[in-house]
Scaffold this active site. Structure first.
Site, PDB file in Angstrom:
ATOM      1  N   ASP A 154     -15.712   7.329  -1.094  1.00 44.34           N
ATOM      2  CA  ASP A 154     -15.012   6.975   0.150  1.00 44.34           C
ATOM      3  C   ASP A 154     -13.851   7.921   0.445  1.00 44.34           C
ATOM      4  O   ASP A 154     -12.985   7.626   1.254  1.00 44.34           O
ATOM      5  CB  ASP A 154     -14.512   5.527   0.090  1.00 44.34           C
ATOM      6  CG  ASP A 154     -13.418   5.322  -0.947  1.00 44.34           C
ATOM      7  OD1 ASP A 154     -13.087   6.261  -1.699  1.00 44.34           O
ATOM      8  OD2 ASP A 154     -12.872   4.194  -1.016  1.00 44.34           O
ATOM      9  N   SER A 208      -7.782  -0.638  -3.987  1.00 49.40           N
ATOM     10  CA  SER A 208      -7.632   0.578  -4.769  1.00 49.40           C
ATOM     11  C   SER A 208      -7.112   0.279  -6.179  1.00 49.40           C
ATOM     12  O   SER A 208      -7.641  -0.597  -6.861  1.00 49.40           O
ATOM     13  CB  SER A 208      -6.728   1.555  -4.012  1.00 49.40           C
ATOM     14  OG  SER A 208      -6.777   2.844  -4.588  1.00 49.40           O
ATOM     15  N   ASP A 218     -14.007   4.668   4.983  1.00 46.78           N
ATOM     16  CA  ASP A 218     -13.305   5.464   3.984  1.00 46.78           C
ATOM     17  C   ASP A 218     -12.249   4.619   3.281  1.00 46.78           C
ATOM     18  O   ASP A 218     -11.999   3.470   3.636  1.00 46.78           O
ATOM     19  CB  ASP A 218     -12.678   6.711   4.627  1.00 46.78           C
ATOM     20  CG  ASP A 218     -11.469   6.387   5.466  1.00 46.78           C
ATOM     21  OD1 ASP A 218     -10.344   6.428   4.933  1.00 46.78           O
ATOM     22  OD2 ASP A 218     -11.638   6.065   6.668  1.00 46.78           O
ATOM     23  N   HIS A 219     -11.603   5.216   2.296  1.00 43.23           N
ATOM     24  CA  HIS A 219     -10.705   4.503   1.393  1.00 43.23           C
ATOM     25  C   HIS A 219      -9.528   3.853   2.111  1.00 43.23           C
ATOM     26  O   HIS A 219      -9.053   2.791   1.703  1.00 43.23           O
ATOM     27  CB  HIS A 219     -10.178   5.483   0.337  1.00 43.23           C
ATOM     28  CG  HIS A 219      -9.539   4.833  -0.845  1.00 43.23           C
ATOM     29  ND1 HIS A 219     -10.259   4.213  -1.832  1.00 43.23           N
ATOM     30  CD2 HIS A 219      -8.232   4.694  -1.192  1.00 43.23           C
ATOM     31  CE1 HIS A 219      -9.438   3.732  -2.752  1.00 43.23           C
ATOM     32  NE2 HIS A 219      -8.202   3.999  -2.386  1.00 43.23           N
TER      33      HIS A 219
END
Length: 405
Positions: free
Chosen positions: A310, A125, A353-354
């Protein structure tokens, strides 16, 4: 027998020096001791320990979860190298910061870090932006500074940067929240699967440089409200700016990939495309990420190719940096037999997803696959990036890779 063979091969191949890997967390991330037995890297699995048990020299840094990339990069440097954090004379004066917070002095995770002992960085991230900021600071020489870091060119201290779900070009979600909602009061999507009780009891926002320390009996909600009324909210020295599309482009305008550094990026997604080019969450998206995912997936402020996401970041933003003139850093699709320096080598998008890509998923997480994913990354960094000059050693490395599969 197989495990013994692997250990012996690693020992022989890397007898000239132990390579070091640094795990660098993203926005709202935390250190190994801040959330009990729930780790940023791995969730309920201690990913750092797993990788160490597999023979890799891995450390985790803990930088400001909502701080700017400059502040986070400075903190990462001193945590790795050791010493008193120094945000810089010019930077501290510009943003009215405490230049050397007394609470931020570190022994050093890897004191021998220098151009003869460079590090690999694996970042998730915002950590990807922070890793590039650290690279930029190391390679720059700033005037009128009083620290070794900022007053010298320290090029060669980073060997590779691997980014996972990183918003190299920002995320429209940061823009939407900043424009339509008070940013600090509405960061729920970024928390992933964290429990409010854990955040209240253990979470540290590391904002001593701003003089904004969380009071002992203060709830996270009250603390965020206090932060929202502080100068940080309107400052460019803050994560909200760095994560925005405009803020990311501003940094990309001064950033250049280094021809001697290896770059790898792993995009993620958990949406499916509709006929109108909008995107909606797929079955891999947890319910708590549906709202931010839909906001990104139908935003009219970006082009259609930014709708795949995401849950936090558009997939296209994760591939490689692009500046305000729409000039891209050198890039290509990853080729395992043709790894190049100075080029962003983009992996095929991962359908996760993230948060689940780092082990944060309440249900359905395949722990073995997650561990294998990070083991393969570390194996590539240890083996594939070594300059090979002897055919015999090339054969040894090929056999070691085969044994690790």
């Amino acid at each position: 027998m197989k495990k013994i063979l692997i250990i012996l091969l690693f020992s022989h191949l890397f007898s000239t020096g132990q390579q070091t890997i640094i795990l660098l967390h993203g926005f709202m991330g935390w250190g190994r001791d801040e959330m009990g037995k729930y780790y940023y890297w791995g969730g309920f699995t201690d990913l750092q320990k797993y990788l160490q048990d597999e023979g890799f020299n891995v450390y985790t840094v803990s930088v400001g979860p909502i701080s700017s990339n400059w502040d986070r990069a400075i903190e990462a440097y001193y945590q790795i190298k050791g010493g008193q954090v120094n945000y810089g004379v010019n930077h501290s004066e510009k943003y009215n910061l405490i230049q050397k917070p007394r609470q931020k002095k570190y022994k050093g995770l890897f004191k021998q870090w220098d151009d003869n002992n460079p590090i690999h960085i694996i970042a998730h991230s915002q950590g990807g932006q922070t890793a590039r900021m650290l690279e930029y600071i190391l390679e720059s020489k700033f005037d009128n500074e009083d620290s070794e870091l900022l007053s010298n060119n320290l090029e060669g201290m980073i060997k590779s940067i691997t980014t996972i779900a990183s918003p190299h070009n920002g995320t429209i979600l940061a823009d939407e929240i900043t424009e339509n909602l008070p940013f600090l009061r509405n960061m729920t999507p970024f928390f992933g699967t964290l429990e409010e009780s854990k955040i209240n009891n253990l979470y540290n926002f590391d904002l001593e440089q701003w003089g904004l320390v969380k009071f002992e009996e203060e709830s996270t909600k009250d603390y965020l409200n206090r932060l929202a009324n502080s100068p940080i909210i309107d400052s460019k020295n803050f994560s909200a700016w760095d994560l925005s599309i405009k803020g990311a482009k501003e940094f990309n305008d001064i950033y250049s990939s280094n021809k001697n550094v290896y770059y790898f990026s792993y995009p993620t997604y958990a949406t499916k495309e509709l006929k109108n080019k909008n995107h909606i969450p797929d079955l891999n998206m947890p319910l708590m990420a549906w709202i931010p995912s839909i906001i990104i997936g139908k935003s009219g402020k970006v082009t259609d190719d930014w709708h795949m996401n995401d849950g936090i970041v558009s997939t296209i933003s994760m591939k490689y940096p692009i500046n305000s003139k729409y000039e891209s850093e050198p890039n290509k699709l990853f080729q395992k037999d043709n790894i190049e320096k100075g080029v962003w080598q983009v992996m095929n998008p991962i359908n996760q997803d993230h948060h689940s890509v780092i082990g944060h998923k309440l249900m359905g997480l395949n722990d073995d696959n997650m561990k294998l994913f990070y083991k393969e990354i570390c194996t590539r960094l240890y083996l594939s990036l070594i300059h090979i000059s002897e055919p015999t050693r090339q054969a040894e490395i090929s056999y070691a890779v085969f044994c690790l599969k």
